[in-house]
Design a protein around this motif. Structure first.
Motif, PDB file in Angstrom:
ATOM      1  N   PRO A  62       0.825  -1.219   0.000  1.00 51.85           N
ATOM      2  CA  PRO A  62       0.000   0.000   0.000  1.00 51.85           C
ATOM      3  C   PRO A  62       0.861   1.272   0.000  1.00 51.85           C
ATOM      4  CG  PRO A  62      -0.756  -1.535   1.682  1.00 51.85           C
ATOM      5  CD  PRO A  62       0.532  -2.083   1.143  1.00 51.85           C
ATOM      6  N   LYS A  63       0.347   2.323  -0.663  1.00 54.51           N
ATOM      7  CA  LYS A  63       1.091   3.590  -0.762  1.00 54.51           C
ATOM      8  C   LYS A  63       1.421   4.168   0.607  1.00 54.51           C
ATOM      9  CE  LYS A  63      -0.384   5.105  -5.288  1.00 54.51           C
ATOM     10  NZ  LYS A  63      -0.988   6.179  -6.081  1.00 54.51           N
ATOM     11  N   SER A  64       0.500   4.031   1.552  1.00 52.45           N
ATOM     12  CA  SER A  64       0.771   4.575   2.887  1.00 52.45           C
ATOM     13  C   SER A  64       1.938   3.848   3.545  1.00 52.45           C
ATOM     14  CB  SER A  64      -0.480   4.494   3.766  1.00 52.45           C
ATOM     15  OG  SER A  64      -0.894   3.147   3.909  1.00 52.45           O
ATOM     16  N   THR A  65       2.050   2.559   3.309  1.00 48.17           N
ATOM     17  CA  THR A  65       3.160   1.785   3.860  1.00 48.17           C
ATOM     18  C   THR A  65       4.463   2.182   3.192  1.00 48.17           C
ATOM     19  OG1 THR A  65       1.669  -0.055   4.315  1.00 48.17           O
ATOM     20  CG2 THR A  65       4.018  -0.558   4.280  1.00 48.17           C
ATOM     21  N   LEU A  66       4.431   2.384   1.868  1.00 46.94           N
ATOM     22  CA  LEU A  66       5.632   2.820   1.163  1.00 46.94           C
ATOM     23  C   LEU A  66       6.072   4.206   1.626  1.00 46.94           C
ATOM     24  CD1 LEU A  66       4.871   1.487  -2.402  1.00 46.94           C
ATOM     25  CD2 LEU A  66       6.703   0.744  -0.877  1.00 46.94           C
ATOM     26  N   SER A  67       5.114   5.085   1.891  1.00 50.62           N
ATOM     27  CA  SER A  67       5.457   6.414   2.416  1.00 50.62           C
ATOM     28  C   SER A  67       6.192   6.284   3.742  1.00 50.62           C
ATOM     29  CB  SER A  67       4.197   7.260   2.607  1.00 50.62           C
ATOM     30  OG  SER A  67       3.615   7.553   1.378  1.00 50.62           O
ATOM     31  N   HIS A  68       5.714   5.375   4.576  1.00 51.08           N
ATOM     32  CA  HIS A  68       6.389   5.125   5.863  1.00 51.08           C
ATOM     33  C   HIS A  68       7.815   4.629   5.627  1.00 51.08           C
ATOM     34  CE1 HIS A  68       7.332   3.570   9.824  1.00 51.08           C
ATOM     35  NE2 HIS A  68       7.560   2.399   9.257  1.00 51.08           N
ATOM     36  N   HIS A  69       7.981   3.688   4.693  1.00 53.43           N
ATOM     37  CA  HIS A  69       9.313   3.152   4.412  1.00 53.43           C
ATOM     38  C   HIS A  69      10.262   4.253   3.930  1.00 53.43           C
ATOM     39  CE1 HIS A  69       8.426  -0.955   5.296  1.00 53.43           C
ATOM     40  NE2 HIS A  69       7.568  -1.104   4.304  1.00 53.43           N
ATOM     41  N   PHE A  70       9.777   5.129   3.054  1.00 49.38           N
ATOM     42  CA  PHE A  70      10.623   6.225   2.579  1.00 49.38           C
ATOM     43  C   PHE A  70      10.977   7.182   3.709  1.00 49.38           C
ATOM     44  CE2 PHE A  70       9.544   4.920  -1.723  1.00 49.38           C
ATOM     45  CZ  PHE A  70      10.761   5.107  -2.353  1.00 49.38           C
ATOM     46  N   ARG A  71      10.045   7.423   4.623  1.00 47.06           N
ATOM     47  CA  ARG A  71      10.337   8.291   5.763  1.00 47.06           C
ATOM     48  C   ARG A  71      11.437   7.685   6.629  1.00 47.06           C
ATOM     49  NH1 ARG A  71       8.999   8.272  10.891  1.00 47.06           N
ATOM     50  NH2 ARG A  71       7.340   6.753  10.638  1.00 47.06           N
ATOM     51  N   VAL A  72      11.342   6.381   6.892  1.00 44.57           N
ATOM     52  CA  VAL A  72      12.370   5.697   7.695  1.00 44.57           C
ATOM     53  C   VAL A  72      13.729   5.782   6.990  1.00 44.57           C
ATOM     54  CG1 VAL A  72      13.113   3.446   8.583  1.00 44.57           C
ATOM     55  CG2 VAL A  72      10.736   4.168   8.858  1.00 44.57           C
ATOM     56  N   LEU A  73      13.737   5.553   5.688  1.00 47.92           N
ATOM     57  CA  LEU A  73      14.993   5.626   4.937  1.00 47.92           C
ATOM     58  C   LEU A  73      15.573   7.038   4.959  1.00 47.92           C
ATOM     59  CD1 LEU A  73      14.048   3.384   1.884  1.00 47.92           C
ATOM     60  CD2 LEU A  73      15.732   2.852   3.655  1.00 47.92           C
ATOM     61  N   ARG A  74      14.720   8.049   4.836  1.00 47.37           N
ATOM     62  CA  ARG A  74      15.164   9.445   4.898  1.00 47.37           C
ATOM     63  C   ARG A  74      15.740   9.778   6.257  1.00 47.37           C
ATOM     64  NH1 ARG A  74      10.676  10.819   2.115  1.00 47.37           N
ATOM     65  NH2 ARG A  74       9.499  11.193   4.006  1.00 47.37           N
ATOM     66  N   GLU A  75      14.980   9.468   7.305  1.00 49.72           N
ATOM     67  CA  GLU A  75      15.388   9.855   8.655  1.00 49.72           C
ATOM     68  C   GLU A  75      16.606   9.090   9.145  1.00 49.72           C
ATOM     69  OE1 GLU A  75      11.838   9.686  11.043  1.00 49.72           O
ATOM     70  OE2 GLU A  75      10.980  11.430  10.020  1.00 49.72           O
ATOM     71  N   SER A  76      16.873   7.916   8.568  1.00 52.63           N
ATOM     72  CA  SER A  76      18.080   7.173   8.950  1.00 52.63           C
ATOM     73  C   SER A  76      19.302   7.676   8.183  1.00 52.63           C
ATOM     74  CB  SER A  76      17.885   5.682   8.685  1.00 52.63           C
ATOM     75  OG  SER A  76      17.834   5.431   7.293  1.00 52.63           O
ATOM     76  N   GLY A  77      19.070   8.450   7.126  1.00 51.06           N
ATOM     77  CA  GLY A  77      20.170   9.002   6.347  1.00 51.06           C
ATOM     78  C   GLY A  77      20.505   8.235   5.090  1.00 51.06           C
ATOM     79  N   LEU A  78      19.721   7.224   4.754  1.00 51.95           N
ATOM     80  CA  LEU A  78      19.999   6.432   3.560  1.00 51.95           C
ATOM     81  C   LEU A  78      19.540   7.099   2.277  1.00 51.95           C
ATOM     82  CD1 LEU A  78      19.108   3.018   5.104  1.00 51.95           C
ATOM     83  CD2 LEU A  78      21.210   3.460   3.863  1.00 51.95           C
ATOM     84  N   VAL A  79      18.459   7.854   2.342  1.00 48.80           N
ATOM     85  CA  VAL A  79      17.845   8.424   1.153  1.00 48.80           C
ATOM     86  C   VAL A  79      17.662   9.922   1.334  1.00 48.80           C
ATOM     87  CG1 VAL A  79      15.679   8.459  -0.171  1.00 48.80           C
ATOM     88  CG2 VAL A  79      16.667   6.285   0.508  1.00 48.80           C
ATOM     89  N   GLU A  80      17.838  10.654   0.246  1.00 50.81           N
ATOM     90  CA  GLU A  80      17.525  12.077   0.233  1.00 50.81           C
ATOM     91  C   GLU A  80      16.364  12.290  -0.731  1.00 50.81           C
ATOM     92  OE1 GLU A  80      19.584  16.425  -0.372  1.00 50.81           O
ATOM     93  OE2 GLU A  80      20.710  14.645  -0.925  1.00 50.81           O
ATOM     94  N   THR A  81      15.367  13.021  -0.293  1.00 53.96           N
ATOM     95  CA  THR A  81      14.208  13.326  -1.121  1.00 53.96           C
ATOM     96  C   THR A  81      14.196  14.824  -1.399  1.00 53.96           C
ATOM     97  OG1 THR A  81      12.975  11.529  -0.065  1.00 53.96           O
ATOM     98  CG2 THR A  81      11.694  13.125  -1.317  1.00 53.96           C
ATOM     99  N   THR A  82      14.120  15.171  -2.678  1.00 58.79           N
ATOM    100  CA  THR A  82      14.063  16.568  -3.081  1.00 58.79           C
ATOM    101  C   THR A  82      12.867  16.779  -3.991  1.00 58.79           C
ATOM    102  OG1 THR A  82      15.552  16.106  -4.934  1.00 58.79           O
ATOM    103  CG2 THR A  82      16.551  16.966  -2.919  1.00 58.79           C
ATOM    104  N   LYS A  83      12.366  18.001  -3.987  1.00 60.00           N
ATOM    105  CA  LYS A  83      11.263  18.375  -4.863  1.00 60.00           C
ATOM    106  C   LYS A  83      11.826  18.752  -6.223  1.00 60.00           C
ATOM    107  CE  LYS A  83       7.019  18.895  -3.350  1.00 60.00           C
ATOM    108  NZ  LYS A  83       6.007  17.911  -3.674  1.00 60.00           N
ATOM    109  N   ARG A  84      11.249  18.217  -7.273  1.00 57.24           N
ATOM    110  CA  ARG A  84      11.569  18.611  -8.636  1.00 57.24           C
ATOM    111  C   ARG A  84      10.236  18.825  -9.336  1.00 57.24           C
ATOM    112  NH1 ARG A  84      15.331  14.573 -11.513  1.00 57.24           N
ATOM    113  NH2 ARG A  84      16.637  15.068  -9.731  1.00 57.24           N
TER     114      ARG A  84
END
Length: 110
Positions: free
Chosen positions: A53-75
């Motif tokens: 589910p999209k809500s679960t994927l959003s959670h996964h991306f948040r965890v990855l961002r906050e742990s420092g693995l992923v950077e999310t930028t607006k384009r």
């Protein structure tokens, strides 16, 4: 507009990185992002995980961002996700390549 939280490279903590990578979906997201030098929007990054589910994927991306693995930028209207490979390599040399290599090894069935 959503403000994304990205810890500075010098404050990345090993237990946060390992905890984030302990989930198979997040580990697979990192594998997908590793192959995309320019980053991927959320749709492209999550297309291999259509059953999640999209809500679960959003959670996964948040965890990855906050742990420092992923950077999310607006384009424009898209959120582009990139793996923070250089930051992780400078903080924990060889860790991510080793984890990704071990994760790709298939164990034979018993």
């Amino acid at each position: 507009m959503t403000a994304f939280i990205h810890p500075p490279a010098d404050s990345l903590q090993l237990h946060h990185v390992l905890s984030a990578l302990s989930d198979p979906v997040r580990l697979n997201i990192v594998k997908v992002l590793r192959g995309a030098e320019a980053g991927l929007n959320c749709t492209a990054a999550t297309s291999p995980f259509g059953q999640v589910p999209k809500s679960t994927l959003s959670h996964h991306f948040r965890v990855l961002r906050e742990s420092g693995l992923v950077e999310t930028t607006k384009r424009g209207v898209e959120n582009i996700n990139t793996l923070r490979w250089d930051d992780l390599e400078s903080r924990f040399p060889g860790l991510l390549p080793q984890i990704l290599q071990l994760a790709s090894i298939q164990t034979p069935p018993n």
